[in-house]
Design an enzyme around this catalytic site. Sequence first.
Site, PDB file in Angstrom:
ATOM      1  CB  SER A 158      -0.878  -0.010   1.257  1.00 34.42           C
ATOM      2  OG  SER A 158      -1.483   1.248   1.418  1.00 34.42           O
ATOM      3  CE1 TYR A 171      -4.136  -1.925   4.769  1.00 33.96           C
ATOM      4  CE2 TYR A 171      -3.197   0.228   4.269  1.00 33.96           C
ATOM      5  CZ  TYR A 171      -3.836  -0.926   3.860  1.00 33.96           C
ATOM      6  OH  TYR A 171      -4.157  -1.078   2.534  1.00 33.96           O
ATOM      7  CE  LYS A 175      -2.257  -3.924   2.625  1.00 35.16           C
ATOM      8  NZ  LYS A 175      -2.678  -5.177   1.953  1.00 35.16           N
TER       9      LYS A 175
HETATM   10  N1  LIG Z   1      -8.979  -0.224  -2.550  1.00 37.10           N
HETATM   11  C1  LIG Z   1      -7.892   0.515  -2.544  1.00 37.10           C
HETATM   12  O1  LIG Z   1      -7.846   1.597  -3.090  1.00 37.10           O
HETATM   13  C2  LIG Z   1      -6.648   0.020  -1.872  1.00 37.10           C
HETATM   14  C3  LIG Z   1      -5.557   0.879  -1.681  1.00 37.10           C
HETATM   15  C4  LIG Z   1      -4.371   0.360  -1.108  1.00 37.10           C
HETATM   16  C5  LIG Z   1      -4.341  -0.969  -0.739  1.00 37.10           C
HETATM   17  N2  LIG Z   1      -5.461  -1.756  -0.890  1.00 37.10           N
HETATM   18  C6  LIG Z   1      -5.382  -3.146  -0.491  1.00 37.10           C
HETATM   19  O2  LIG Z   1      -5.985  -3.938  -1.504  1.00 37.10           O
HETATM   20  C7  LIG Z   1      -6.654  -5.046  -0.930  1.00 37.10           C
HETATM   21  C8  LIG Z   1      -8.106  -5.085  -1.375  1.00 37.10           C
HETATM   22  O3  LIG Z   1      -8.766  -3.902  -1.002  1.00 37.10           O
HETATM   23  P1  LIG Z   1     -10.321  -3.683  -1.351  1.00 37.10           P
HETATM   24  O4  LIG Z   1     -10.606  -2.229  -1.200  1.00 37.10           O
HETATM   25  O5  LIG Z   1     -10.659  -4.343  -2.634  1.00 37.10           O
HETATM   26  O6  LIG Z   1     -11.003  -4.463  -0.105  1.00 37.10           O
HETATM   27  P2  LIG Z   1     -12.476  -5.051   0.073  1.00 37.10           P
HETATM   28  O7  LIG Z   1     -12.889  -4.793   1.472  1.00 37.10           O
HETATM   29  O8  LIG Z   1     -13.387  -4.568  -1.011  1.00 37.10           O
HETATM   30  O9  LIG Z   1     -12.222  -6.614  -0.110  1.00 37.10           O
HETATM   31  C9  LIG Z   1     -11.393  -7.313   0.776  1.00 37.10           C
HETATM   32  C10 LIG Z   1     -11.952  -8.682   0.987  1.00 37.10           C
HETATM   33  O10 LIG Z   1     -11.092  -9.397   1.899  1.00 37.10           O
HETATM   34  C11 LIG Z   1     -11.902 -10.262   2.653  1.00 37.10           C
HETATM   35  N3  LIG Z   1     -11.198 -10.695   3.869  1.00 37.10           N
HETATM   36  C12 LIG Z   1     -10.912  -9.942   4.967  1.00 37.10           C
HETATM   37  N4  LIG Z   1     -10.295 -10.678   5.874  1.00 37.10           N
HETATM   38  C13 LIG Z   1     -10.153 -11.927   5.360  1.00 37.10           C
HETATM   39  C14 LIG Z   1      -9.554 -13.121   5.821  1.00 37.10           C
HETATM   40  N5  LIG Z   1      -8.992 -13.212   7.039  1.00 37.10           N
HETATM   41  N6  LIG Z   1      -9.554 -14.209   5.004  1.00 37.10           N
HETATM   42  C15 LIG Z   1     -10.111 -14.146   3.780  1.00 37.10           C
HETATM   43  N7  LIG Z   1     -10.715 -13.041   3.302  1.00 37.10           N
HETATM   44  C16 LIG Z   1     -10.733 -11.936   4.077  1.00 37.10           C
HETATM   45  C17 LIG Z   1     -13.150  -9.452   2.939  1.00 37.10           C
HETATM   46  O11 LIG Z   1     -14.258 -10.288   3.287  1.00 37.10           O
HETATM   47  C18 LIG Z   1     -13.349  -8.707   1.620  1.00 37.10           C
HETATM   48  O12 LIG Z   1     -14.253  -9.395   0.766  1.00 37.10           O
HETATM   49  C19 LIG Z   1      -6.457  -4.913   0.581  1.00 37.10           C
HETATM   50  O13 LIG Z   1      -5.327  -5.674   0.965  1.00 37.10           O
HETATM   51  C20 LIG Z   1      -6.176  -3.436   0.763  1.00 37.10           C
HETATM   52  O14 LIG Z   1      -5.439  -3.188   1.938  1.00 37.10           O
HETATM   53  C21 LIG Z   1      -6.591  -1.288  -1.439  1.00 37.10           C
END
Ligand SMILES: NC(=O)c1ccc[n+]([C@@H]2O[C@H](COP(=O)([O-])OP(=O)(O)OC[C@H]3O[C@@H](n4cnc5c(N)ncnc54)[C@H](O)[C@@H]3O)[C@@H](O)[C@H]2O)c1
Length: 329
Positions: A158, A171, A175
Amino acid sequence: MRQNEICFDGRVAIVTGAGNGLGRDYALNLARRGASVVVNDLGVDTRGQPLGENGESAAQKVVREIESTGGKAVACHESCATREGGSAIVQAALDAFGKVDIFIHNAGFLRNGPFETQTDAQIKAIMDVHLLAGFYVGQPAFAAMKRNGYGRILMTSSASAFFGMPWQANYAAAKLGLAGLVNAIALEGKSHGIQANGLLPAGSGRLGRGDGEMDWPEGLMAAVPDGMEMIAPCMRNAYVTPMVLWLVSERCKTSHSFYSATAGRFAKIFIGATQGWLSDFDTPPMPEDIERHMAEIDDVSTFEMPHIVFDEFRPIIAAHRARLEKKGG
Ligand SMILES: NC(=O)c1ccc[n+]([C@@H]2O[C@H](COP(=O)([O-])OP(=O)(O)OC[C@H]3O[C@@H](n4cnc5c(N)ncnc54)[C@H](O)[C@@H]3O)[C@@H](O)[C@H]2O)c1
């Protein structure tokens, strides 16, 4: 399929947290291009609390979507944040498809709060789901990949980790820990055909929306630059997934690297060492010497990008040698 298209026919992929957001998009697109996919999702909200999904789970919905267009996928509801869950996720791939070629660790949630008051529960839950899951799923996945002499691993890091974000100490630490994991796996995997990279995404998954459910310090929004509305149309999963598919493809030969896929810009993110200041080799420096040379130490106009601990010594040895030759001459 278009000519010269990146294809995943015969490949088996595990995507953690693939029931929603970015992971869902990766799973759908990998399957569309021929991969058999383990859609892993525990079904939790953005703070990691159980959603109590009634009826069809998020993971099952994604599997149904994949199957409805002729693709292959299985749902796995285990938590990637435990040792047992990680093993079960990899076993699900082996049981259903016989191997593991691709592992994308994407699952996660947030528990933001000020650094000085973050509780053990807050810190540990975030370490478990982001960092430790990289071990729990990554270790058995790596072992399975090794058996076939092929693997593509992508850890979701991230911008918060590499660049900083208040109230995300837990976090960010987890990360950035994944970056260390990528570095080690890339080196250990090289001779087994296994590549490992890291991703800094900005998409429209639940965690990227920064909606009312998230906790942020007051006034944070004042730091957001003007013009965000111009790039908002590119803050979508569709602008992240292409980078992910490329990095886990057979055609990609890159390993040991980090890439940002943010608002339509795709960029390498790297760690470098400046040319720095070379102290006297016979007399250790004083703190005041460091103070006096800080401009040289900080000067980022020339830098190296070490790819293993030993790489850092090379320019130091070269500079020392040059100095000795100069003295001798
Ligand atoms: N969306 C962004 O802009 C962004 C930015 C930086 C980093 N990220 C990283 O990208 C990844 C996805 O983000 P997103 O926004 O799509 O998230 P999201 O919340 O839409 O989806 C994440 C999914 O992970 C699942 N999950 C959580 N804990 C779990 C576990 N222990 N075992 C299995 N599944 C589990 C949740 O049920 C959820 O469906 C994350 O790691 C997040 O930190 C996202």
